[in-house]
Write a protein that holds these residues in place. Structure first.
Motif, short mmCIF file in Angstrom:
data_model
loop_
_atom_site.label_atom_id
_atom_site.label_comp_id
_atom_site.label_asym_id
_atom_site.label_seq_id
_atom_site.Cartn_x
_atom_site.Cartn_y
_atom_site.Cartn_z
N THR A 136 66.57 -29.51 15.27
CA THR A 136 67.29 -28.34 15.90
C THR A 136 68.13 -28.72 17.09
N TRP A 137 68.83 -28.16 17.62
CA TRP A 137 70.06 -28.52 18.61
C TRP A 137 69.33 -27.59 19.96
N ASP A 138 69.47 -28.09 21.09
CA ASP A 138 69.36 -27.45 22.31
C ASP A 138 70.79 -27.62 23.06
N ARG A 139 71.14 -26.35 23.52
CA ARG A 139 72.70 -26.39 24.22
C ARG A 139 72.88 -25.79 25.40
N GLY A 140 73.88 -26.20 26.29
CA GLY A 140 74.03 -25.52 27.45
C GLY A 140 73.34 -25.70 28.66
N LEU A 141 73.55 -24.91 29.68
CA LEU A 141 72.76 -25.22 30.74
C LEU A 141 71.33 -25.28 30.91
N PHE A 142 70.90 -24.32 30.10
CA PHE A 142 69.10 -24.34 30.07
C PHE A 142 68.82 -24.87 28.78
N GLN A 143 69.66 -25.39 28.07
CA GLN A 143 69.33 -26.28 26.85
C GLN A 143 68.60 -25.49 25.96
N ILE A 144 69.30 -24.26 25.45
CA ILE A 144 68.58 -23.26 24.74
C ILE A 144 68.57 -23.58 23.16
N ASN A 145 67.38 -23.55 22.50
CA ASN A 145 67.05 -24.04 21.30
C ASN A 145 67.92 -23.19 20.09
N HIS B 255 66.30 -19.66 19.01
CA HIS B 255 66.90 -18.15 19.69
C HIS B 255 68.08 -17.54 19.39
N LEU B 256 68.84 -18.18 18.36
CA LEU B 256 70.10 -17.94 17.87
C LEU B 256 70.19 -16.32 17.21
N LYS B 257 69.11 -16.35 16.05
CA LYS B 257 68.93 -15.09 15.55
C LYS B 257 68.03 -13.95 16.42
N ILE B 258 67.20 -14.49 17.11
CA ILE B 258 66.38 -13.57 17.80
C ILE B 258 67.39 -12.87 18.83
N TYR B 259 68.16 -13.52 19.49
CA TYR B 259 69.11 -12.84 20.53
C TYR B 259 70.59 -12.54 19.86
N ASN B 260 70.43 -12.37 18.73
CA ASN B 260 71.93 -12.26 18.08
C ASN B 260 73.04 -13.14 18.57
N ILE B 261 72.80 -14.29 18.77
CA ILE B 261 73.85 -15.21 18.83
C ILE B 261 74.86 -15.39 17.65
N LYS B 262 75.82 -15.18 17.49
CA LYS B 262 76.86 -15.27 16.55
C LYS B 262 77.15 -16.70 16.23
N SER B 263 77.38 -17.46 17.29
CA SER B 263 77.71 -19.03 17.13
C SER B 263 77.15 -19.73 18.01
N PRO B 264 76.43 -20.93 17.62
CA PRO B 264 75.92 -21.72 18.72
C PRO B 264 76.71 -22.32 19.97
N GLN C 23 78.52 -20.25 21.65
CA GLN C 23 78.31 -19.57 22.68
C GLN C 23 77.54 -19.71 23.76
N LEU C 24 76.60 -20.69 23.61
CA LEU C 24 75.62 -21.11 24.52
C LEU C 24 76.20 -22.23 25.34
N PHE C 25 77.42 -22.77 25.21
CA PHE C 25 77.92 -23.58 26.02
C PHE C 25 78.89 -22.58 27.27
N ASN C 26 79.01 -21.42 27.09
CA ASN C 26 79.21 -20.70 27.97
C ASN C 26 78.40 -20.55 29.10
N PRO C 27 78.53 -20.96 30.26
CA PRO C 27 77.50 -20.73 31.33
C PRO C 27 76.92 -19.50 31.58
N VAL C 28 78.03 -18.26 31.48
CA VAL C 28 77.47 -16.93 31.70
C VAL C 28 76.48 -16.39 30.49
N GLN C 29 77.07 -16.87 29.12
CA GLN C 29 76.05 -16.26 28.15
C GLN C 29 74.95 -17.09 27.91
N ASN C 30 74.66 -18.35 28.49
CA ASN C 30 73.62 -19.29 28.41
C ASN C 30 72.72 -18.53 29.54
#
Length: 182
Positions: A95-104, A107-116, A118-125
């Motif tokens: 699996t990948w961790d992405r962005g400021l909080f290194q979100i795994n 969590h993509l499906k759980i939080y309805n994240i359409k594209s991984p 998106q986690l590089f956007n600091p506000v979204q992260n």
């Protein structure tokens, strides 16, 4: 003029460049450069924060992390990505961790994240991290005790299965926690 010199010395001592004075006096124009190390540049209508740690603290606050939550969240971001918004890490479990909080990825499906990406956007992260942390109260996803001191979820699992890894993560977190700039 004597008071302006005293104020300049004070601002320099405090780590604030003389850009504020130049703006106030009209000496700063569109061709002037503002040093990147200026922590805060204040004009009459705009606040420009150039210190990345202070910018991060403000972002966390804007998205809901307040008080102690903000300090904990800031330390997590520093530990996980050092504040680099496009940081990524490939894990042993594929699996990948992405962005400021290194979100795994989990969590993509759980939080309805359409594209991984998106986690590089600091506000979204930060918004997703706020949800994962149950409004800034449960930091177990980052292998840390919760604000109430309880150890649950991934933190509990890691502490039981790999105490040395848990300790290593906790020590690095505490290092940043103690460096909180506010």
């Amino acid at each position: 003029m004597k008071n302006v010199r005293k104020l300049k010395k004070l601002l320099i001592y405090l780590g604030i460049t003389t850009s504020i004075l130049l703006l106030a006096s009209g000496e700063l124009n569109s061709k002037s450069t503002i040093p990147s190390h200026s922590p805060i540049l204040e004009t009459t209508k705009t606040l420009i924060i150039t210190n990345p740690d202070i910018r991060l603290i403000k972002l966390l606050e804007e998205e809901g992390f307040t008080g102690e939550q903000n300090r904990v969240a800031w330390a997590i971001v520093k530990r996980e990505s050092n504040g680099i918004h496009n940081a990524r890490n490939y894990n042993r479990n594929k699996t990948w961790d992405r962005g400021l909080f290194q979100i795994n990825d989990v969590h993509l499906k759980i939080y309805n994240i359409k594209s991984p990406t998106q986690l590089f956007n600091p506000v979204q992260n930060v918004k997703i991290a706020y949800k994962i942390s149950n409004g800034g109260t449960n930091f177990s996803a980052w292998a840390l005790p919760n604000l109430d001191g309880s150890i649950t979820g991934y933190a509990k699992y890691l502490k039981e299965k790999s105490p040395s890894t848990y300790r290593k993560y906790y020590i690095k977190y505490k290092y940043y926690y103690n460096k909180y700039p506010l």
